[in-house]
Design an enzyme around this catalytic site. Structure first.
Site, short mmCIF file in Angstrom:
data_model
loop_
_atom_site.label_atom_id
_atom_site.label_comp_id
_atom_site.label_asym_id
_atom_site.label_seq_id
_atom_site.Cartn_x
_atom_site.Cartn_y
_atom_site.Cartn_z
N ASP A 94 0.85 -1.18 0.00
CA ASP A 94 0.00 0.00 0.00
C ASP A 94 0.89 1.24 0.00
O ASP A 94 1.39 1.59 1.06
CB ASP A 94 -0.98 0.00 1.17
CG ASP A 94 -0.36 -0.47 2.50
OD1 ASP A 94 0.70 -1.12 2.52
OD2 ASP A 94 -0.97 -0.17 3.53
N GLU B 86 12.68 1.25 7.02
CA GLU B 86 11.71 0.27 6.51
C GLU B 86 11.88 0.06 5.01
O GLU B 86 11.51 -0.99 4.48
CB GLU B 86 10.28 0.71 6.80
CG GLU B 86 9.87 2.00 6.10
CD GLU B 86 8.38 2.24 6.13
OE1 GLU B 86 7.61 1.29 6.33
OE2 GLU B 86 7.98 3.39 5.93
#
Length: 494
Positions: free
Chosen positions: A271, A455
């Protein structure tokens, strides 16, 4: 009642941009019963700006989630392995104690969170975190605890939610429980699979619409059955409420359809990405539910083959034959409907065109990882990875620049790992090593420069901070730590 059902307070807080991140409020815990808070909000005093009044009211009635300064402190410059060992202690959570009004779904055993705004366990993140945890004895024990938590979630809710928050219950994430079970049973006799058989079967039932009509199943021409992502709600995401409402206001399409496609992309873990968008279109064109993802179906093939072995270990030969047949049929369907002869690459299948899609992404490495590609297909995929995807810091996620975080120029730890392991299986060891070393180098160089493990990374210009997406890049970071340690074991620095 849930915090995201507490209107008008919830809408006022989220649409009023009281917090930079919509997730802050839905992770807050009420300090008194909902009815008292609702009554107090209705009778609140005026004076000052609306945002100031809302902040004051929230401070008096809610406990906000903790800050993440400890992560930054743990990741100060130094030896990167020492930093990761310290980060495991910062990211670890003990078994939860239920709190009235909290959106947290309590878990009985310890677990590791990704870090930053991600304060809870996440399903597919956890597998890649486990890869690093298994490098130490305490970590291996923690893996078993985390797998037990996922089994608990399936027993309690019928599936593993996206994360252990009530606002995630309408969807799951890429189903990696079978791969987690393989980690904890590695080197043991087949009977070690038997205790996990019920949970694996329940997960399969969830994705195959047997437990409830989740609409994850699609039937393709010729009778082939594959799966897609499909969130069970068609509402704005509480954790991204303001963004979803703003997008709906400018999108020329039914709101409910848009919200479901946004949520379904969140179920994918990607996403957001151009995988889910109309060609050349922005996020308002998202059409996740019209896409049959190649990676999802490979993960489900892993689930079916693991469950077949668990049935055999339990002496359930009917179950074994049924799941073996399902896996064979899925393998055939993946090759038939997701191999693009034109692109010479595995792609998502487009339900509207009836053909493989045109977006080339790292999801296409999953058939190699699962051993479903022919030698010729693996050769073609490897060639495409080297010529089109490989950059200074590893592999770009797609070949498109859209501003979404799961597109170029970003690279993500789980996709690097899946590509490396898939290439290794098919004999493309030099390319696998090149990808691994470039990825390790960008992790190490960024850590030396900033003291952080991120991340995601910009793999095209590795010295640039990663960008794109709905929030600033987070650090901590569970799956980055795990993949780095796992790859470093096999590809140590020269």
């Amino acid at each position: 009642m849930e915090i995201f059902e507490l209107d008008p307070l919830f809408r006022d807080v989220q649409l009023g941009a009281v917090f930079d991140d919509d997730k802050v409020f839905v992770d807050s815990v009420p300090l008194r019963p909902w009815r008292e808070i609702a009554d107090a909000y209705a009778a609140r005093a005026t004076g000052g700006s609306e945002v100031e009044r809302l902040r004051r009211f929230i401070g008096e009635n809610f406990r906000l989630p903790p800050e993440t300064a400890a992560i930054a402190a743990a990741a100060a410059p130094g030896d990167i392995r020492d930093a990761i060992r310290q980060l495991w202690t910062v990211l670890r959570r003990e078994g939860d104690v239920a709190e009235r009004g909290s959106t947290l779904l309590p878990l009985p055993e310890p677990y590791v969170v990704p870090g930053g705004r991600f304060r809870e366990i996440y399903y597919w993140d956890s597998y890649f975190t486990m890869l690093g945890l298994r490098e130490s004895a305490p970590g291996r024990a923690l893996i078993r605890h985390m797998v037990a938590n996922f089994v608990h979630l399936i027993a309690r809710h019928g599936h593993v939610p996206n994360g252990n928050r009530s606002y995630y219950l309408s969807r799951s994430q890429p189903p990696l429980l079978a791969m987690m079970v393989e980690l904890v049973t590695a080197g043991q006799p087949p009977s070690a699979l038997v205790p996990y058989r019920a949970a694996l079967a329940a997960e399969h039932d969830y994705w195959m619409d047997r437990a409830a009509p989740t609409r994850h199943v699609v039937e393709l021409p010729g009778g082939a059955v594959l799966n897609r992502y499909w969130d069970q709600l068609e509402l704005p995401r509480p954790e991204a409420f303001r963004r979803d409402e703003a997008l709906a206001a400018r999108a020329n399409r039914p709101r409910e359809e848009l919200f479901r496609d946004l949520r379904s992309a969140a179920e994918s873990g990607w996403d957001f990405s151009s995988r889910w968008l109309a060609e050349g279109g922005g996020l308002e064109t998202i059409r996740t539910t019209r896409i049959v993802p190649v990676d999802l179906n490979c993960f489900l093939w892993k689930l079916e083959t693991t469950l077949a072995r668990a049935h055999a270990a339990a002496g359930d030969w009917d179950g074994h034959r049924r799941l073996e047949a399902a896996a064979r049929a899925r393998h055939q369907a993946i090759v038939r409907h997701c191999w693009s002869a034109e692109a010479e690459f595995f792609c998502d299948h487009d339900l509207d065109t009836g053909r493989p899609g045109t977006c080339l992404s790292l999801a296409g490495v999953l058939p190699l990882f699962c051993g479903l590609a022919t030698l010729g297909q693996a050769e073609a995929v490897a060639r495409r990875l080297r010529t089109d995807f490989l950059r200074a810091g590893g592999l770009v996620t797609t070949l498109r620049r859209t501003g979404e975080q799961w597109d170029s120029p970003n690279g993500w730890a789980p996709l690097q790992w899946l590509a490396v392991r898939g290439l290794e299986q098919h004999g493309h060891t030099a390319l696998a090593a090149e990808i691994a070393r470039r990825w390790i180098d960008v992790n190490v160089a960024t850590f030396r420069r900033t003291g952080l493990l991120l991340e995601k990374y910009d793999v095209v210009e590795p010295e640039r901070p990663p960008s794109g997406g709905e929030y600033v890049s987070q650090h901590g970071f569970g799956w980055t730590n795990g993949v780095l340690l796992d790859l470093w074991r096999d590809y140590p620095p020269a």
